[in-house]
Design an enzyme around this catalytic site. Structure first.
Site, PDB file in Angstrom:
ATOM      1  N   LYS A 167       0.834  -1.193   0.000  1.00  0.00           N
ATOM      2  CA  LYS A 167       0.000   0.000   0.000  1.00  0.00           C
ATOM      3  C   LYS A 167       0.866   1.241   0.000  1.00  0.00           C
ATOM      4  O   LYS A 167       2.007   1.141   0.468  1.00  0.00           O
ATOM      5  CB  LYS A 167      -0.967   0.025   1.201  1.00  0.00           C
ATOM      6  CG  LYS A 167      -0.405  -0.359   2.560  1.00  0.00           C
ATOM      7  CD  LYS A 167       0.799   0.288   3.130  1.00  0.00           C
ATOM      8  CE  LYS A 167       0.821   1.761   3.403  1.00  0.00           C
ATOM      9  NZ  LYS A 167       2.105   2.219   4.018  1.00  0.00           N
ATOM     10  N   TYR A 202      -4.381   3.911   6.510  1.00  0.00           N
ATOM     11  CA  TYR A 202      -4.946   2.903   7.422  1.00  0.00           C
ATOM     12  C   TYR A 202      -6.209   3.437   8.097  1.00  0.00           C
ATOM     13  O   TYR A 202      -7.155   2.699   8.335  1.00  0.00           O
ATOM     14  CB  TYR A 202      -3.932   2.517   8.503  1.00  0.00           C
ATOM     15  CG  TYR A 202      -2.786   1.686   8.001  1.00  0.00           C
ATOM     16  CD1 TYR A 202      -2.932   0.316   7.810  1.00  0.00           C
ATOM     17  CD2 TYR A 202      -1.548   2.255   7.728  1.00  0.00           C
ATOM     18  CE1 TYR A 202      -1.880  -0.460   7.352  1.00  0.00           C
ATOM     19  CE2 TYR A 202      -0.496   1.498   7.267  1.00  0.00           C
ATOM     20  CZ  TYR A 202      -0.659   0.139   7.081  1.00  0.00           C
ATOM     21  OH  TYR A 202       0.378  -0.625   6.624  1.00  0.00           O
TER      22      TYR A 202
HETATM   23  P1  NAD Z   1      12.511   1.407   2.137  1.00  0.00           P
HETATM   24  O1  NAD Z   1      12.973   2.750   1.734  1.00  0.00           O
HETATM   25  O2  NAD Z   1      13.040   0.831   3.386  1.00  0.00           O
HETATM   26  O3  NAD Z   1      12.786   0.370   0.939  1.00  0.00           O
HETATM   27  C1  NAD Z   1      12.540   0.673  -0.396  1.00  0.00           C
HETATM   28  C2  NAD Z   1      13.299  -0.267  -1.313  1.00  0.00           C
HETATM   29  O4  NAD Z   1      13.121   0.173  -2.661  1.00  0.00           O
HETATM   30  C3  NAD Z   1      14.802  -0.281  -1.045  1.00  0.00           C
HETATM   31  O5  NAD Z   1      15.276  -1.601  -1.145  1.00  0.00           O
HETATM   32  C4  NAD Z   1      15.381   0.566  -2.173  1.00  0.00           C
HETATM   33  O6  NAD Z   1      16.681   0.202  -2.542  1.00  0.00           O
HETATM   34  C5  NAD Z   1      14.390   0.257  -3.299  1.00  0.00           C
HETATM   35  N1  NAD Z   1      14.372   1.288  -4.338  1.00  0.00           N
HETATM   36  C6  NAD Z   1      14.392   1.055  -5.645  1.00  0.00           C
HETATM   37  N2  NAD Z   1      14.368   2.183  -6.342  1.00  0.00           N
HETATM   38  C7  NAD Z   1      14.360   3.188  -5.445  1.00  0.00           C
HETATM   39  C8  NAD Z   1      14.350   4.605  -5.557  1.00  0.00           C
HETATM   40  N3  NAD Z   1      14.332   5.214  -6.737  1.00  0.00           N
HETATM   41  N4  NAD Z   1      14.354   5.310  -4.411  1.00  0.00           N
HETATM   42  C9  NAD Z   1      14.331   4.721  -3.216  1.00  0.00           C
HETATM   43  N5  NAD Z   1      14.334   3.374  -3.038  1.00  0.00           N
HETATM   44  C10 NAD Z   1      14.362   2.622  -4.163  1.00  0.00           C
HETATM   45  O7  NAD Z   1      10.923   1.463   2.151  1.00  0.00           O
HETATM   46  P2  NAD Z   1       9.941   0.486   2.928  1.00  0.00           P
HETATM   47  O8  NAD Z   1       9.601   1.073   4.257  1.00  0.00           O
HETATM   48  O9  NAD Z   1      10.420  -0.906   2.880  1.00  0.00           O
HETATM   49  O10 NAD Z   1       8.615   0.666   2.018  1.00  0.00           O
HETATM   50  C11 NAD Z   1       8.441  -0.018   0.784  1.00  0.00           C
HETATM   51  C12 NAD Z   1       6.943  -0.118   0.463  1.00  0.00           C
HETATM   52  O11 NAD Z   1       6.311  -0.842   1.497  1.00  0.00           O
HETATM   53  C13 NAD Z   1       6.200   1.216   0.389  1.00  0.00           C
HETATM   54  O12 NAD Z   1       5.203   1.153  -0.602  1.00  0.00           O
HETATM   55  C14 NAD Z   1       5.528   1.350   1.755  1.00  0.00           C
HETATM   56  O13 NAD Z   1       4.328   2.104   1.715  1.00  0.00           O
HETATM   57  C15 NAD Z   1       5.250  -0.102   2.086  1.00  0.00           C
HETATM   58  N6  NAD Z   1       5.231  -0.360   3.541  1.00  0.00           N
HETATM   59  C16 NAD Z   1       4.186  -1.045   4.051  1.00  0.00           C
HETATM   60  C17 NAD Z   1       4.154  -1.349   5.397  1.00  0.00           C
HETATM   61  C18 NAD Z   1       3.026  -2.183   5.955  1.00  0.00           C
HETATM   62  O14 NAD Z   1       2.880  -2.249   7.155  1.00  0.00           O
HETATM   63  N7  NAD Z   1       2.265  -2.843   5.111  1.00  0.00           N
HETATM   64  C19 NAD Z   1       5.167  -0.911   6.243  1.00  0.00           C
HETATM   65  C20 NAD Z   1       6.243  -0.206   5.681  1.00  0.00           C
HETATM   66  C21 NAD Z   1       6.260   0.057   4.322  1.00  0.00           C
END
Ligand code: NAD
Length: 364
Positions: free
Chosen positions: A133, A218
């Protein structure tokens, strides 16, 4: 061949045929039991902190591939999880997932603006898709994702983990069954704090918005699944305390949703504080969850002091298992792309309302 030998041969052939069909049935059962292979796309915080550990707790899934732009990190994580290097892909080699029969489901865990592209490419590679999401950064992208998965005859699920969380499910049940009378007002808060000012969440091109698309979603979701209705009008206003950090995206958004039955939901979405709770005021009392959306320690309450408590589950393992079970059974997921699209449409309407200062009508 005399009659005795002929009968013996016939019996042997019959036994062999029986054994062969038993083998076919055993193989079919084994295939049914075999966990589905999941490719995780993006090895960021959610993947490393939650999804990789959760995959180990699932019954119907297993890690089958990793997609990453960082080869070193990918090799290290793969080694830690016993994944062969041949199952590591980059964003450039992503489409070769099509040739890997070990991968059944592609789970998109990338910055929001990348969800649409990788969902569509995964569908074209013939894979089922589970997407984080918010589903995408515009209704149009969501529609394209839905169309791509339909065309490929693959399922699309959106990772709304609270649809599997027992306290949240119970709150929705109490509301639906009017156990404490008809619901009148729903008060929802989805807030968190973001640190690093350089992260993609604060870059509108990659995030599509601020607190609302990330954490307030949420609260928006909860208002919908607790009321069991779709809003017909929304209003919103924004406030900001840190103008240097929040440029062009919402730090705090206060919103109101009007539902057809007359139920009203008031919400707050914010990156300025830690606060999350869903409180329902009904004719005969109050009930809800506080905290409402944490990974651990969700607590329920009812004003009649009856218990609203369940053992903690791993929300990520549960949602992945449910999606895999749906894929295997050819049954629709309870969190399809259409559900993600509804929120993205509402988010667009809420941003419009905040910008114009006017109520925005939305089609239910
Ligand atoms: P994060 O920044 O920790 O990870 C993002 C990943 O994408 C990294 O591995 C990064 O290298 C990669 N990536 C590829 N291209 C990129 C770019 N151009 N810029 C930045 N990163 C790039 O983020 P996250 O917290 O893991 O979030 C990822 C997704 O998961 C988002 O859509 C977020 O909304 C979702 N999320 C959901 C929950 C949940 O509880 N369901 C919790 C956290 C995050």
């Amino acid at each position: 061949m005399d009659r005795r030998h002929f009968m013996g041969t016939l019996a042997a052939a019959g036994a062999a045929a029986g054994a062969a069909s038993a083998l076919v049935a055993r193989r079919a059962r084994a295939a049914e039991q075999k966990p589905l292979g999941v490719a995780l796309v993006g090895i960021g915080k959610l993947t490393q902190g939650q999804l990789l550990p959760a995959l180990k707790k699932t019954s119907h899934c297993r890690l089958a591939a990793l997609v990453s732009g960082h080869p070193e990190k990918a090799r290290k994580v793969a080694a830690e999880h016993g994944l062969p290097e041949k199952n590591i892909y980059t964003y450039e080699t992503f489409d070769r997932l099509a040739d890997n029969p070990e991968v059944d489901i592609v789970y998109i865990v990338l910055p929001n603006a990348m969800h649409a592209e990788y969902t569509i490419r995964a569908a074209r590679a013939g894979k089922h898709v589970y997407c984080e999401k918010p589903m995408a950064i515009s209704p149009r992208e969501c529609e394209e994702m839905i169309a791509a998965c339909k065309k490929a005859k693959r399922q699309l699920g959106i990772a709304y983990r609270l649809h599997f969380e027992p306290h949240n499910l119970e709150v929705a049940r109490i509301a639906r069954e009017r156990e404490l009378g008809a619901v009148k007002v729903i008060d929802v808060a989805g807030c968190t704090m973001v640190g690093d000012p350089a992260q993609w969440r604060l870059d509108k091109k990659l995030s599509g918005g601020g607190s609302l698309v990330d954490i307030g979603i949420y609260a928006l979701q909860a208002a919908r699944y607790i009321s069991g209705e779709e809003p017909t009008a929304v209003s919103a206003r924004q406030t900001v305390t840190d103008r240097a950090k929040f440029k062009g995206i919402d730090e705090t958004l206060l919103f109101s949703l009007s539902f057809p039955s007359g139920i009203v939901a008031n919400g707050i979405s914010s990156y300025a504080v830690f606060l999350n709770r869903f409180v329902v005021a009904a004719e005969g009392g109050r009930f809800g969850v506080d905290p409402a959306l944490n990974y651990h320690g969700i607590r329920g309450f009812r004003s009649d002091n009856k218990p609203l408590a369940f053992p903690e589950i791993d929300q990520f393992a549960t949602e992945m298992d449910d999606f895999a079970a749906c894929v295997r059974a050819g049954k629709p997921t309870r969190v399809p792309g259409e559900e993600g699209l509804r929120d993205v449409r509402l988010i667009e309407a809420l941003y419009q309302a905040a910008e114009t200062g006017r109520e925005v009508k939305v089609a239910p």
